[in-house]
Design a protein around this motif. Structure first.
Motif, mmCIF file in Angstrom:
data_model
loop_
_atom_site.group_PDB
_atom_site.id
_atom_site.type_symbol
_atom_site.label_atom_id
_atom_site.label_comp_id
_atom_site.label_asym_id
_atom_site.label_seq_id
_atom_site.Cartn_x
_atom_site.Cartn_y
_atom_site.Cartn_z
ATOM 1 N N HIS A 156 0.857 -1.193 0.000
ATOM 2 C CA HIS A 156 0.000 0.000 0.000
ATOM 3 C C HIS A 156 0.892 1.242 0.000
ATOM 4 C CE1 HIS A 156 -3.628 -2.358 0.576
ATOM 5 N NE2 HIS A 156 -2.929 -3.100 1.410
ATOM 6 N N VAL A 157 1.576 1.446 -1.106
ATOM 7 C CA VAL A 157 2.587 2.499 -1.221
ATOM 8 C C VAL A 157 1.994 3.885 -1.012
ATOM 9 C CG1 VAL A 157 4.342 3.507 -2.739
ATOM 10 C CG2 VAL A 157 3.973 1.042 -2.732
ATOM 11 N N SER A 158 0.738 4.087 -1.372
ATOM 12 C CA SER A 158 0.121 5.408 -1.203
ATOM 13 C C SER A 158 0.099 5.829 0.264
ATOM 14 C CB SER A 158 -1.293 5.429 -1.778
ATOM 15 O OG SER A 158 -2.137 4.551 -1.043
ATOM 16 N N GLU A 159 0.150 4.867 1.174
ATOM 17 C CA GLU A 159 0.129 5.183 2.601
ATOM 18 C C GLU A 159 1.491 5.668 3.113
ATOM 19 O OE1 GLU A 159 -1.834 2.136 4.918
ATOM 20 O OE2 GLU A 159 -3.518 2.083 3.527
ATOM 21 N N LEU A 160 2.503 5.661 2.239
ATOM 22 C CA LEU A 160 3.788 6.264 2.617
ATOM 23 C C LEU A 160 3.699 7.785 2.644
ATOM 24 C CD1 LEU A 160 6.452 4.154 0.716
ATOM 25 C CD2 LEU A 160 6.365 4.581 3.177
ATOM 26 N N SER A 161 2.811 8.331 1.837
ATOM 27 C CA SER A 161 2.700 9.789 1.777
ATOM 28 C C SER A 161 1.310 10.298 2.133
ATOM 29 C CB SER A 161 3.072 10.286 0.375
ATOM 30 O OG SER A 161 2.243 9.676 -0.593
ATOM 31 N N GLY A 162 0.418 9.407 2.492
ATOM 32 C CA GLY A 162 -0.936 9.800 2.856
ATOM 33 C C GLY A 162 -1.487 8.880 3.922
ATOM 34 N N PRO A 163 -2.677 9.211 4.415
ATOM 35 C CA PRO A 163 -3.262 8.400 5.489
ATOM 36 C C PRO A 163 -3.743 7.043 4.978
ATOM 37 C CG PRO A 163 -4.824 10.053 4.750
ATOM 38 C CD PRO A 163 -3.538 10.308 4.003
ATOM 39 N N GLY A 164 -3.958 6.150 5.925
ATOM 40 C CA GLY A 164 -4.508 4.846 5.583
ATOM 41 C C GLY A 164 -4.063 3.795 6.572
ATOM 42 N N ALA A 165 -4.884 2.785 6.714
ATOM 43 C CA ALA A 165 -4.585 1.710 7.648
ATOM 44 C C ALA A 165 -4.554 0.344 6.974
ATOM 45 C CB ALA A 165 -5.615 1.711 8.780
ATOM 46 N N ALA A 166 -4.699 0.302 5.669
ATOM 47 C CA ALA A 166 -4.705 -0.980 4.966
ATOM 48 C C ALA A 166 -3.376 -1.708 5.127
ATOM 49 C CB ALA A 166 -5.033 -0.774 3.491
ATOM 50 N N HIS A 167 -2.311 -0.957 5.333
ATOM 51 C CA HIS A 167 -0.986 -1.575 5.465
ATOM 52 C C HIS A 167 -0.836 -2.407 6.729
ATOM 53 C CE1 HIS A 167 -0.355 1.941 8.074
ATOM 54 N NE2 HIS A 167 0.637 1.243 8.624
ATOM 55 N N GLU A 168 -1.672 -2.165 7.725
ATOM 56 C CA GLU A 168 -1.513 -2.850 9.005
ATOM 57 C C GLU A 168 -1.779 -4.349 8.872
ATOM 58 O OE1 GLU A 168 -3.979 -0.526 11.631
ATOM 59 O OE2 GLU A 168 -2.882 1.293 11.081
#
Length: 196
Positions: free
Chosen positions: A75-87
């Motif tokens: 979930h590369v977009s969560e490197l520069s924006g919010p998100g919890a899918a990476h957890e």
């Protein structure tokens, strides 16, 4: 990811580097994990010195800090924006690559430290993930203080002062860690585009 940094940062464990390479991890993610891992080192070193009788799994904290955001490789977009899918994705990635559930859990628990089931190790990984950039979260710090006071029998205010001192000292180097992380591209193609 063994390049020098100011302030100097501990290298990531070899197993974590292997995982990041295997996953084709973005350079910025590896830099972030290295910064948080270094802060976790500082925290566990302090704990070992100031609380030698306190039992906690130092190796688990260090591995957890070094892999807590590994799901951002997907979930590369969560490197520069919010998100919890990476957890959850991070925990699944680690489990799928033979990492024990006891160690893979940090990918899922680092942002859910308010859950009653989290242990001191989980709290320390969460704390490292905040203080690396000098973000102070009083509710999280209060949970750590309560665990320390419970373990030592000392008053919570004494433990608060001790924790506040080490977090302030670690936080003083946040600008260097932030600059280190920002010096790495989110995508490999960004780096290739910058190279003449």
């Amino acid at each position: 990811m063994s390049c020098t940094a100011d302030p100097p940062l501990c290298p990531l464990p070899d197993r974590v580097m292997e995982l990041l390479i295997e996953l084709g991890s973005p350079p910025r993610l590896a830099a972030h994990l290295r910064a948080v891992h270094d802060v976790a080192h500082q925290l566990v070193d302090w704990m070992g010195k100031c609380y030698p009788a306190l039992l906690f799994d130092r190796k688990a904290v260090l591995f957890g800090a070094a892999t807590h955001d590994i799901g951002k490789a997907v979930h590369v977009s969560e490197l520069s924006g919010p998100g919890a899918a990476h957890e959850e994705a991070g925990q699944v990635l680690l489990l799928g690559r033979g990492v024990s559930p006891e160690l893979a859990r940090f990918a899922a628990t680092h942002a859910s430290w308010t859950q009653s089931r989290v242990g001191l190790e989980d709290l320390l990984v969460s704390l490292a993930d905040k203080i690396w950039k000098n973000k102070r979260v009083s509710d999280l710090e209060d949970l750590v203080v309560a665990r320390l006071a419970e373990a030592t029998g000392r008053a919570a205010w004494e433990e608060f002062i001790a924790l506040d001192e080490i977090l302030s000292r670690i936080g003083d180097d946040a600008d260097g860690r932030l600059a280190f992380q920002a010096s790495f591209p989110i995508h490999d193609w960004e780096k290739r585009a910058e190279t003449p």
